[in-house]
Design an enzyme around this catalytic site. Structure first.
Site, PDB file in Angstrom:
ATOM      1  N   THR A 187     -92.519   9.872 -52.878  1.00  0.00           N
ATOM      2  CA  THR A 187     -91.916   9.708 -54.199  1.00  0.00           C
ATOM      3  C   THR A 187     -91.526   8.252 -54.383  1.00  0.00           C
ATOM      4  OG1 THR A 187     -89.744  10.170 -53.303  1.00  0.00           O
ATOM      5  CG2 THR A 187     -90.953  12.030 -54.215  1.00  0.00           C
ATOM      6  N   GLU A 332     -93.794  15.586 -57.056  1.00  0.00           N
ATOM      7  CA  GLU A 332     -93.529  16.855 -56.366  1.00  0.00           C
ATOM      8  C   GLU A 332     -94.276  18.028 -56.987  1.00  0.00           C
ATOM      9  OE1 GLU A 332     -91.297  14.587 -57.155  1.00  0.00           O
ATOM     10  OE2 GLU A 332     -89.604  14.525 -55.758  1.00  0.00           O
ATOM     11  N   LYS A 442     -72.101   9.167 -70.023  1.00  0.00           N
ATOM     12  CA  LYS A 442     -70.983  10.032 -70.413  1.00  0.00           C
ATOM     13  C   LYS A 442     -69.875   9.163 -70.966  1.00  0.00           C
ATOM     14  CE  LYS A 442     -68.983  14.362 -69.325  1.00  0.00           C
ATOM     15  NZ  LYS A 442     -68.715  15.400 -68.367  1.00  0.00           N
ATOM     16  N   TRP A 447     -71.768  13.551 -73.786  1.00  0.00           N
ATOM     17  CA  TRP A 447     -73.015  13.090 -73.196  1.00  0.00           C
ATOM     18  C   TRP A 447     -73.843  12.359 -74.239  1.00  0.00           C
ATOM     19  CZ3 TRP A 447     -73.374  12.993 -68.210  1.00  0.00           C
ATOM     20  CH2 TRP A 447     -72.764  13.981 -67.423  1.00  0.00           C
TER      21      TRP A 447
HETATM   22  P1  AMP Z   1     -92.868  10.503 -60.580  1.00  0.00           P
HETATM   23  O1  AMP Z   1     -92.704  11.429 -59.463  1.00  0.00           O
HETATM   24  O2  AMP Z   1     -92.840   9.064 -60.186  1.00  0.00           O
HETATM   25  O3  AMP Z   1     -94.073  10.826 -61.400  1.00  0.00           O
HETATM   26  O4  AMP Z   1     -91.608  10.664 -61.536  1.00  0.00           O
HETATM   27  C1  AMP Z   1     -91.259  11.902 -62.085  1.00  0.00           C
HETATM   28  C2  AMP Z   1     -90.169  11.710 -63.106  1.00  0.00           C
HETATM   29  O5  AMP Z   1     -90.635  10.942 -64.214  1.00  0.00           O
HETATM   30  C3  AMP Z   1     -89.698  12.998 -63.722  1.00  0.00           C
HETATM   31  O6  AMP Z   1     -88.787  13.674 -62.897  1.00  0.00           O
HETATM   32  C4  AMP Z   1     -89.067  12.511 -65.017  1.00  0.00           C
HETATM   33  O7  AMP Z   1     -87.768  11.991 -64.809  1.00  0.00           O
HETATM   34  C5  AMP Z   1     -89.963  11.358 -65.398  1.00  0.00           C
HETATM   35  N1  AMP Z   1     -90.933  11.793 -66.399  1.00  0.00           N
HETATM   36  C6  AMP Z   1     -92.211  12.166 -66.194  1.00  0.00           C
HETATM   37  N2  AMP Z   1     -92.810  12.454 -67.369  1.00  0.00           N
HETATM   38  C7  AMP Z   1     -91.894  12.278 -68.337  1.00  0.00           C
HETATM   39  C8  AMP Z   1     -91.886  12.429 -69.763  1.00  0.00           C
HETATM   40  N3  AMP Z   1     -92.975  12.770 -70.442  1.00  0.00           N
HETATM   41  N4  AMP Z   1     -90.729  12.179 -70.434  1.00  0.00           N
HETATM   42  C9  AMP Z   1     -89.615  11.800 -69.764  1.00  0.00           C
HETATM   43  N5  AMP Z   1     -89.556  11.634 -68.432  1.00  0.00           N
HETATM   44  C10 AMP Z   1     -90.682  11.864 -67.721  1.00  0.00           C
END
Ligand code: AMP
Length: 545
Positions: A187, A332, A442, A447
């Site tokens: 990640t 994930e 917050k 929020w």
């Molecule tokens: P990653 O594992 O680097 O792909 O990051 C995943 C995270 O990216 C998710 O848990 C979200 O917080 C964010 N994310 C992915 N797609 C979106 C989306 N369309 N809108 C807002 N946040 C997103």
């Protein structure tokens, strides 16, 4: 005596081997291409790809790679990277894509944690790892790939093409279980050490099927797909695997692609499907406006990784006739969780209503169960208002991180993965991501969704990018601060943004101040890096404090 009734279908393992062998027979004449800076695209056929992948698998076996060994890549998007995508898992190894934008320290941690046996590195990025080579004791061999025309291979290293040339191709594949590990990705989390996610063959098989559905990205044989999302970021959203499954023409964006390279490939190759994070599409839009590139061949742009602003989606539809498909997912989740498509009866809705749907991230994919829960773990209703942590489960959702018992708190007792995203789900099933838990603001007990405020600011005609962060405040605990990048060639006063927001926002959600910045810092996968902004503005003194 009872006659057997259950379990009378074959136990056929869901492995990538099936996709590869089918592709080898069906799509031999189709094309795969890679951008090489300063040169015409490198092109070859699926038949060439299959033959080279089988040679590569033979080479891996000859180098002593055995079942379960981690085969790491440190590379840009290319056909060679695709060959590794397939050769490693099919011969029983585990493909581990390393993020080339991480620091040498993070990379050292990740390579050692994963226990990589071999690293295939592009010549142009190898110097990042070269300095820590002696801190990677599990790595027995480095293979260098010449990703640019000028690239040279340091003395004493194996070169990829030479390795392939000398290798005996495999004549068949080992029998694999569908639960065998196929790939691995860490990640790009902004807190703590990166965590390893291990994809099984089964997870990828089912994910590819779902991703090609008409109600998702609808990727098919007649598509020309451009891969912009780095192949080290959640396997380029798994699209290169789906692409081979369906036999699409595929183009890899090559080393360090810039917005102009992307426009050029889309225009010249008549690309029909591509995807990337919103920051890429903001830059491409600017270039199309100023330089007049024709991107109308695109039927869909998948956009995700962070929120896709409404005005951006509208601009692509109206100015270029291109529909964006907003998706949400995570490393994930292999990575797809939700995709936005309007339901048939929404086609008659007003434009405003339709974009209110499109700005959400879509409804859960088949194969993904989703729920939102409050702090006490109680499930919340799908009413579009109740806001809670988004939790998911399904056959391509991580069940445990690799060798990381400390991260057990990311899983609930009743078998769900805690995404760390805060969301609402409306009565139609559309999910709206309000924030990452850590990005919510917050203020005085209320929020504020930074994503909502950013979306509004980014619809201002003079704004290129905007990120809203919480800054400490003596009275309200936290207050929103907007960091705004004006479009090139414009001057923008903070008051213009505040006047623009005032009629649209509740008084307490209006940022106290607007900081005009040169650029919003980006993470290694191109998302707004609010951690860096929070650090930069941690001593910001609110005017009224
Ligand atoms: P990653 O594992 O680097 O792909 O990051 C995943 C995270 O990216 C998710 O848990 C979200 O917080 C964010 N994310 C992915 N797609 C979106 C989306 N369309 N809108 C807002 N946040 C997103």
């Amino acid at each position: 005596m009872s006659v057997p009734l259950d379990d009378l279908m074959m136990h056929y393992p869901l492995t990538l081997t099936h996709f590869f062998e089918r592709s080898r027979r069906l799509w031999a004449k189709k094309t795969l291409a890679t951008r090489v800076p300063g040169q015409p695209l490198h092109r070859y056929t699926y038949a060439d790809f299959a033959a080279r992948t089988m040679r590569l698998a033979g080479a891996l076996a000859a180098l002593g790679i055995r079942k379960g060994d981690r085969v790491a890549t440190f590379a840009w998007n290319s056909h060679r990277h695709l060959e590794l995508y397939w050769a490693a898992p099919l011969m029983g190894g585990v493909l581990h894509t390393l993020n080339i934008r991480l620091s040498p320290q993070d990379l050292t941690f990740i390579v050692n944690h994963a226990g990589d046996s071999i690293i295939f590195a592009d010549a142009s990025v190898w110097p990042v790892l070269a300095g820590v080579r002696d801190q990677l004791p599990t790595v027995r061999r480095i293979v260098i790939m010449r990703d640019t025309h000028e690239a040279t291979v340091p003395a004493g290293f194996t070169e990829y093409e030479a390795l392939l040339k000398d290798a005996a191709p495999v004549t068949g594949w080992p029998a694999l279980d569908e639960t065998d590990a196929a790939g691995m990705c860490y990640t790009s989390g902004t807190t703590g050490n990166p965590k390893g996610v291990v994809y099984t063959h089964r997870a990828m098989f089912l994910h590819c099927l779902a991703q090609s559905m008409a109600d998702q990205f609808g990727i098919s044989e007649d598509d020309t797909v451009l891969h912009i999302v780095p192949m080290f970021h959640a396997n380029s959203w798994c699209i290169p695997f789906t692409g081979v499954m369906v036999g699409a023409t595929q183009i890899f964006a090559g080393p360090n692609p810039q917005p102009r390279d992307i426009c050029e490939i889309i225009q010249n190759e008549k690309v029909t499907f591509t995807g990337a994070v919103p920051t890429v599409w903001i830059a491409v839009k600017e270039l199309c406006e100023t330089e007049g590139w024709d991107i109308s061949s695109l039927r869909t742009i998948a956009i995700g990784g962070s929120a896709a602003p409404k005005h951006l989606q509208m601009a692509y539809a109206k100015q270029f006739g291109v529909r964006m498909s907003h998706a949400w997912g995570m490393t994930e989740m292999t990575p797809l969780g939700t995709v936005t498509r309007l339901k048939s009866y929404m086609q008659d809705w007003s434009e405003e209503q339709q974009y209110d749907v499109r700005v959400r991230v879509g409804y859960p994919s088949v194969g993904v169960d989703a729920r939102i829960v409050d702090d006490a773990g109680t499930e919340l209703p799908w009413d579009g208002v109740s806001m809670g942590e988004l939790q998911v489960r399904g056959p391509w959702v991580v069940g445990a991180y690799y060798n990381n018992p400390e991260a057990a708190d990311r899983f609930t007792r009743d078998g769900w993965f805690r995404t760390g995203d805060v969301a609402t789900i409306d009565a139609e099933g559309y999910v709206q991501i309000t924030d990452r838990t850590k990005d919510l603001i917050k203020s005085g007990g209320e929020w504020i969704s930074s994503v909502d405020v950013e979306n509004m600011i980014m619809s201002h005609p003079k704004v290129l990018e905007a990120a809203v962060i919480a800054v400490p405040h003596p009275k309200w605990v936290e207050r929103p601060l907007a960091c705004v990048v004006p479009k090139p060639g414009t001057t923008l006063a903070p008051a213009e943004i505040l006047d623009f927001l005032r009629p649209q926002l509740a008084k307490w959600a209006l940022p106290d101040e607007v900081a005009i910045v040169e650029a919003v810092p980006k993470t290694s996968v191109g998302k707004f890096d609010k951690k860096v902004l929070r650090e930069r503005f941690k001593d910001w003194t609110p005017k009224d404090a």
